[in-house]
Design an enzyme around this catalytic site. Sequence first.
Site, PDB file in Angstrom:
ATOM      1  N   TYR A  15       0.975  -1.350   0.157  1.00 17.66           N
ATOM      2  CA  TYR A  15       0.031  -0.151  -0.252  1.00 17.66           C
ATOM      3  C   TYR A  15       1.220   1.515  -0.030  1.00 17.66           C
ATOM      4  O   TYR A  15       0.355   2.395   0.115  1.00 17.66           O
ATOM      5  CB  TYR A  15      -0.398   0.334   1.449  1.00 17.66           C
ATOM      6  CG  TYR A  15      -1.673  -1.204   1.374  1.00 17.66           C
ATOM      7  CD1 TYR A  15      -2.958  -1.013   0.679  1.00 17.66           C
ATOM      8  CD2 TYR A  15      -1.810  -2.398   2.160  1.00 17.66           C
ATOM      9  CE1 TYR A  15      -4.216  -2.803   0.547  1.00 17.66           C
ATOM     10  CE2 TYR A  15      -2.931  -3.563   2.467  1.00 17.66           C
ATOM     11  CZ  TYR A  15      -3.595  -3.067   1.458  1.00 17.66           C
ATOM     12  OH  TYR A  15      -4.069  -4.456   1.310  1.00 17.66           O
ATOM     13  N   HIS A  20      -4.154   5.863  -1.815  1.00 17.38           N
ATOM     14  CA  HIS A  20      -5.168   5.913  -0.138  1.00 17.38           C
ATOM     15  C   HIS A  20      -3.711   5.958   0.752  1.00 17.38           C
ATOM     16  O   HIS A  20      -4.983   6.430   1.918  1.00 17.38           O
ATOM     17  CB  HIS A  20      -5.830   4.568  -0.208  1.00 17.38           C
ATOM     18  CG  HIS A  20      -7.242   4.415   0.450  1.00 17.38           C
ATOM     19  ND1 HIS A  20      -7.528   5.967   0.127  1.00 17.38           N
ATOM     20  CD2 HIS A  20      -7.814   3.581   1.552  1.00 17.38           C
ATOM     21  CE1 HIS A  20      -8.860   5.131   1.354  1.00 17.38           C
ATOM     22  NE2 HIS A  20      -8.919   4.449   1.605  1.00 17.38           N
ATOM     23  N   TYR A  64      -5.260  -0.129   9.718  1.00 15.84           N
ATOM     24  CA  TYR A  64      -5.205  -0.005   8.790  1.00 15.84           C
ATOM     25  C   TYR A  64      -6.418   0.958   8.738  1.00 15.84           C
ATOM     26  O   TYR A  64      -6.968   1.918   9.778  1.00 15.84           O
ATOM     27  CB  TYR A  64      -6.056  -0.973   8.332  1.00 15.84           C
ATOM     28  CG  TYR A  64      -5.127  -2.447   7.779  1.00 15.84           C
ATOM     29  CD1 TYR A  64      -4.216  -2.152   6.724  1.00 15.84           C
ATOM     30  CD2 TYR A  64      -4.836  -3.377   9.142  1.00 15.84           C
ATOM     31  CE1 TYR A  64      -3.418  -3.135   6.353  1.00 15.84           C
ATOM     32  CE2 TYR A  64      -3.599  -4.162   8.700  1.00 15.84           C
ATOM     33  CZ  TYR A  64      -2.932  -4.310   7.252  1.00 15.84           C
ATOM     34  OH  TYR A  64      -1.910  -4.891   7.013  1.00 15.84           O
ATOM     35  N   ASN A  66      -9.560   2.291   8.218  1.00 16.01           N
ATOM     36  CA  ASN A  66     -11.565   1.086   8.473  1.00 16.01           C
ATOM     37  C   ASN A  66     -10.811   1.516   9.616  1.00 16.01           C
ATOM     38  O   ASN A  66     -12.171   1.632  10.190  1.00 16.01           O
ATOM     39  CB  ASN A  66     -12.262   0.197   7.498  1.00 16.01           C
ATOM     40  CG  ASN A  66     -11.889   0.357   6.418  1.00 16.01           C
ATOM     41  OD1 ASN A  66     -11.570   1.372   4.950  1.00 16.01           O
ATOM     42  ND2 ASN A  66     -12.507  -0.417   4.892  1.00 16.01           N
ATOM     43  N   ASP A  91      -6.721  11.362   2.006  1.00 20.15           N
ATOM     44  CA  ASP A  91      -7.500  11.212   0.238  1.00 20.15           C
ATOM     45  C   ASP A  91      -8.361  11.594   0.498  1.00 20.15           C
ATOM     46  O   ASP A  91      -9.621  12.061   0.744  1.00 20.15           O
ATOM     47  CB  ASP A  91      -7.031   9.969  -0.392  1.00 20.15           C
ATOM     48  CG  ASP A  91      -7.074   8.789   0.010  1.00 20.15           C
ATOM     49  OD1 ASP A  91      -8.643   8.115  -0.881  1.00 20.15           O
ATOM     50  OD2 ASP A  91      -7.808   8.262   1.481  1.00 20.15           O
ATOM     51  N   ASN A 112     -13.856   5.831   4.233  1.00 16.91           N
ATOM     52  CA  ASN A 112     -14.307   4.886   5.372  1.00 16.91           C
ATOM     53  C   ASN A 112     -13.023   5.404   6.670  1.00 16.91           C
ATOM     54  O   ASN A 112     -13.786   5.025   7.790  1.00 16.91           O
ATOM     55  CB  ASN A 112     -14.084   3.027   5.665  1.00 16.91           C
ATOM     56  CG  ASN A 112     -15.019   2.878   4.584  1.00 16.91           C
ATOM     57  OD1 ASN A 112     -16.719   2.727   4.508  1.00 16.91           O
ATOM     58  ND2 ASN A 112     -15.167   1.730   3.659  1.00 16.91           N
TER      59      ASN A 112
END
Length: 187
Positions: A15, A20, A64, A66, A91, A112
């Site tokens: 990632y 993101h 993470y 969320n 973002d 989220n």
Amino acid sequence: MKHLIVGLGNIGDEYRLTRHNIGFMILDAFAEASNISFSTERYGDVGRGRIKNQQVVLLKPSTYMNLSGNAVRYWLEKEGIDKDHLLVLVDDIALPFGAIRIKPSGSDAGHNGLKHIAQMLGTQAYARLRFGIGSDYPRGCQVDYVLGAFPLDQRQQLPTRIEVACDAVRQCVLAGLQKAMCDYNNK
């Protein structure tokens, strides 16, 4: 005065350079420019330092995206920081690439990470700096888009746009949110 500045993103090399993770990228650049280093602590990587006469706590949650609210709530409480001195770097697909929008509060707009922060804090009244990643993706492919890498032309522009975002963060800390909004929104 003490501020909590949170860059949102997902942990892991897969990632690292995705759209993101722009919150992590901005916070890394801000930390480097401010000579602040991170250490791994509960719920994330944390850096502490001063920007002139202001104390800052930088946080890259390891929960993470969320579940970012867990880390934000914990560090606000641990450091004794009021929600009025929280700034979340995130973002935003509704903004064109590189555009900056600072807001004192607002909806999660389907994000989220912001949604979970609002749930954990019991309010949407916290400041955020939204960094535009654009929305050039086919219908139904939003997840692949935000978890995808920036294309070459945008990667070449990223350092300059991230520097502007870092300047905006510094302005939020030193001069306040209203001044930063006037100077950096839509810049």
